[in-house]
Design a protein around this motif. Sequence first.
Motif, PDB file in Angstrom:
ATOM      1  N   UNK A 108       0.871  -1.182   0.000  1.00 57.19           N
ATOM      2  CA  UNK A 108       0.000   0.000   0.000  1.00 57.19           C
ATOM      3  C   UNK A 108       0.901   1.222   0.000  1.00 57.19           C
ATOM      4  N   UNK A 109       0.613   2.194  -0.845  1.00 60.19           N
ATOM      5  CA  UNK A 109       1.439   3.399  -0.831  1.00 60.19           C
ATOM      6  C   UNK A 109       0.633   4.638  -1.156  1.00 60.19           C
ATOM      7  N   UNK A 110       1.159   5.740  -0.681  1.00 58.30           N
ATOM      8  CA  UNK A 110       0.509   7.021  -0.936  1.00 58.30           C
ATOM      9  C   UNK A 110       0.239   7.755   0.367  1.00 58.30           C
ATOM     10  N   UNK A 111      -0.447   8.862   0.222  1.00 56.20           N
ATOM     11  CA  UNK A 111      -0.709   9.695   1.388  1.00 56.20           C
ATOM     12  C   UNK A 111      -2.163   9.669   1.782  1.00 56.20           C
ATOM     13  N   UNK A 112      -2.384   9.520   3.068  1.00 52.70           N
ATOM     14  CA  UNK A 112      -3.749   9.543   3.585  1.00 52.70           C
ATOM     15  C   UNK A 112      -3.849  10.834   4.398  1.00 52.70           C
ATOM     16  N   UNK A 113      -4.850  11.618   4.084  1.00 47.60           N
ATOM     17  CA  UNK A 113      -4.975  12.883   4.792  1.00 47.60           C
ATOM     18  C   UNK A 113      -6.254  12.823   5.620  1.00 47.60           C
ATOM     19  N   UNK A 114      -6.092  12.855   6.928  1.00 53.15           N
ATOM     20  CA  UNK A 114      -7.273  12.752   7.807  1.00 53.15           C
ATOM     21  C   UNK A 114      -7.644  14.154   8.277  1.00 53.15           C
ATOM     22  N   UNK A 115      -8.824  14.562   7.892  1.00 54.90           N
ATOM     23  CA  UNK A 115      -9.269  15.916   8.263  1.00 54.90           C
ATOM     24  C   UNK A 115     -10.236  15.829   9.418  1.00 54.90           C
ATOM     25  N   UNK A 116     -10.028  16.669  10.385  1.00 57.65           N
ATOM     26  CA  UNK A 116     -10.882  16.689  11.565  1.00 57.65           C
ATOM     27  C   UNK A 116     -11.616  18.022  11.594  1.00 57.65           C
ATOM     28  N   UNK A 117     -12.899  17.971  11.741  1.00 59.53           N
ATOM     29  CA  UNK A 117     -13.616  19.235  11.866  1.00 59.53           C
ATOM     30  C   UNK A 117     -14.672  19.128  12.951  1.00 59.53           C
ATOM     31  N   UNK A 118     -14.977  20.260  13.525  1.00 59.77           N
ATOM     32  CA  UNK A 118     -16.057  20.314  14.508  1.00 59.77           C
ATOM     33  C   UNK A 118     -16.985  21.433  14.063  1.00 59.77           C
ATOM     34  N   UNK A 119     -18.061  21.584  14.768  1.00 55.16           N
ATOM     35  CA  UNK A 119     -18.987  22.657  14.403  1.00 55.16           C
ATOM     36  C   UNK A 119     -18.312  24.013  14.601  1.00 55.16           C
ATOM     37  N   UNK A 120     -17.231  24.046  15.375  1.00 51.59           N
ATOM     38  CA  UNK A 120     -16.544  25.319  15.617  1.00 51.59           C
ATOM     39  C   UNK A 120     -15.383  25.552  14.650  1.00 51.59           C
ATOM     40  N   UNK A 121     -15.217  24.708  13.662  1.00 48.83           N
ATOM     41  CA  UNK A 121     -14.134  24.910  12.689  1.00 48.83           C
ATOM     42  C   UNK A 121     -13.080  23.816  12.771  1.00 48.83           C
ATOM     43  N   UNK A 122     -12.129  23.855  11.849  1.00 47.25           N
ATOM     44  CA  UNK A 122     -11.088  22.824  11.795  1.00 47.25           C
ATOM     45  C   UNK A 122     -10.233  22.817  13.054  1.00 47.25           C
ATOM     46  N   UNK A 123      -9.995  21.643  13.601  1.00 41.95           N
ATOM     47  CA  UNK A 123      -9.203  21.563  14.815  1.00 41.95           C
ATOM     48  C   UNK A 123      -7.832  20.948  14.560  1.00 41.95           C
ATOM     49  N   UNK A 124      -7.811  19.875  13.806  1.00 44.25           N
ATOM     50  CA  UNK A 124      -6.506  19.262  13.562  1.00 44.25           C
ATOM     51  C   UNK A 124      -6.509  18.480  12.261  1.00 44.25           C
ATOM     52  N   UNK A 125      -5.338  17.976  11.949  1.00 46.14           N
ATOM     53  CA  UNK A 125      -5.149  17.297  10.688  1.00 46.14           C
ATOM     54  C   UNK A 125      -4.089  16.231  10.912  1.00 46.14           C
ATOM     55  N   UNK A 126      -4.186  15.126  10.190  1.00 48.85           N
ATOM     56  CA  UNK A 126      -3.118  14.144  10.279  1.00 48.85           C
ATOM     57  C   UNK A 126      -2.783  13.648   8.888  1.00 48.85           C
ATOM     58  N   UNK A 127      -1.498  13.676   8.581  1.00 45.19           N
ATOM     59  CA  UNK A 127      -1.047  13.144   7.294  1.00 45.19           C
ATOM     60  C   UNK A 127      -0.325  11.840   7.578  1.00 45.19           C
ATOM     61  N   UNK A 128      -0.802  10.764   6.988  1.00 43.74           N
ATOM     62  CA  UNK A 128      -0.137   9.473   7.165  1.00 43.74           C
ATOM     63  C   UNK A 128       0.422   9.061   5.802  1.00 43.74           C
ATOM     64  N   UNK A 129       1.698   8.796   5.747  1.00 44.72           N
ATOM     65  CA  UNK A 129       2.320   8.372   4.489  1.00 44.72           C
ATOM     66  C   UNK A 129       2.626   6.887   4.543  1.00 44.72           C
ATOM     67  N   UNK A 130       2.107   6.166   3.558  1.00 52.95           N
ATOM     68  CA  UNK A 130       2.427   4.742   3.405  1.00 52.95           C
ATOM     69  C   UNK A 130       3.587   4.696   2.415  1.00 52.95           C
ATOM     70  N   UNK A 131       4.736   4.237   2.865  1.00 51.18           N
ATOM     71  CA  UNK A 131       5.936   4.312   2.035  1.00 51.18           C
ATOM     72  C   UNK A 131       6.016   3.148   1.058  1.00 51.18           C
ATOM     73  N   UNK A 132       6.464   3.446  -0.125  1.00 56.26           N
ATOM     74  CA  UNK A 132       6.702   2.416  -1.130  1.00 56.26           C
ATOM     75  C   UNK A 132       8.006   1.738  -0.743  1.00 56.26           C
ATOM     76  N   UNK A 133       8.055   0.425  -0.825  1.00 60.49           N
ATOM     77  CA  UNK A 133       9.292  -0.216  -0.368  1.00 60.49           C
ATOM     78  C   UNK A 133      10.316  -0.218  -1.483  1.00 60.49           C
ATOM     79  N   UNK A 134      11.553   0.052  -1.098  1.00 61.07           N
ATOM     80  CA  UNK A 134      12.643  -0.062  -2.076  1.00 61.07           C
ATOM     81  C   UNK A 134      12.973  -1.548  -2.132  1.00 61.07           C
ATOM     82  N   UNK A 135      13.253  -2.081  -3.301  1.00 56.09           N
ATOM     83  CA  UNK A 135      13.402  -3.537  -3.375  1.00 56.09           C
ATOM     84  C   UNK A 135      14.578  -3.989  -2.515  1.00 56.09           C
ATOM     85  N   UNK A 136      14.315  -5.036  -1.756  1.00 59.17           N
ATOM     86  CA  UNK A 136      15.333  -5.607  -0.886  1.00 59.17           C
ATOM     87  C   UNK A 136      15.583  -4.777   0.368  1.00 59.17           C
TER      88      UNK A 136
END
Length: 390
Positions: free
Chosen positions: A203-231
């Motif tokens: 699995x590879x690519x970036x997952x961007x988790x957005x958090x919002x509340x009724x009072x506006x954006x509170x936080x964010x999380x970027x999770x990167x799934x790394x592509x494996x280099x062979x070996x």
Amino acid sequence: KEILSNGSNCAVMRRDRLPSTRMNESVNLWSILRSNIGKDLSKVAMPVQLNEPLNTLQRLCEEVEYCHLLDTAANTHDPHMRMVYIAAFAVSAYACSFTRAGGKPFNPILGETYECLRQDKGFRFIAEQVSHHPPVSACHCESKNYTFWQDVRWKNKFWGKSMEIVPMGVTHLELPGFGDRYEWSKVTSCIHNILSGQRWIEHYGEMSIKHSTTTGDVSHCKVTFLKSRSGALNANEVEGMVTDSNGRVIHSLFGKWNEALYLGKPPSATCIWRANPMPEDHEQYYGFTQFAIELNELEEGLKALLPLTDTRFRPDQRLLEEGDIAGAEEQKERIEVLQRERRRVLQENNMTHSPRFFKRAEDDSWVSNGTYWDLRKDPGFSKLEIPVLW
Ligand code: PIF
């Protein structure tokens, strides 16, 4: 074995083994792919031997195996720590795929449904196949602590030696206790050695988790799934960063999607999530986790409560689970003919299929229409007219 209630007030013992091991695959996948070059593979009927005895609706349910992380999040006051648990939950959804590159899930029939009521885990889950071409599966999972829903559709790209699966759709989560809403999308998956050799999944690519509340954006999380280099030793690695509304990094995360996720920096990091140990002999049993083994089990007490569209009643999948490949293939073809017949009748009458338990939201996503569990209780599915799918 744990003793649990299945909603019919009768205690059930959950199985810890499938009835049959996987048979050796004798399909010439190359000849199938070669004769369908350039074609959308979701429109090609594949031999049942390529399947595992679970379908896409059940695969969506597998994503909530580590729902205790959501319970923890729902009891965590610090919003940034809440995000850490949500990120761990989003990563944990990939854990079961590690041992599953060998087979593909059954493609559900249009209108097929699946429920999973787990009082021990505190959730109830429903899913329905809401579109056939393209295949779209929608699910909705609720507990006193959270609501989780998504609809999933894939694009396949066949590259010769590997196949890329690009998911589309947004995953949604709400924690009503805090009025929090989270949204993220899935990363790309790739099955390597699709035609020969040992298949493995990445699995590879970036997952961007957005958090919002009724009072506006509170936080964010970027999770990167790394592509494996062979070996390289970095297979399956993930890295994450939780940032506040000003973009300041509050927490960092690292780990492997198939093993564990840690908060902080080594050596003083804290383990937030760890994958459950695999059952003995899992290689012979489709690489299923204990949770996966339980998904297609049809306990006695449950039979009378389920709609006949529930996957547990689908005969080809059941026959494959029991190791009867010839019987499963015969049933798969029969069921596909029935589905084509229903499609023809709809087309001739200028009608379109309407899902029974999901509806379109304003943003075009599929959401529960809230009727499933009420109908199950009263009048009960056995008293309702349910379409015959197989
Ligand atoms: C049939 O589905 P299969 C086809 O859709 C067929 O077109 C249809 O006939 P119709 C049949 O009724 C269907 O049963 C084909 C395809 C399905 C998915 C999406 O089950 C999930 O025979 C993919 O399968 C996830 O499969 C893959 O699409 C994860 O299920 C691994 O495209 C694929 C998968 C490609 C093969 C991968 C092999 C890996 C070992 O006349 O109605 O059109």
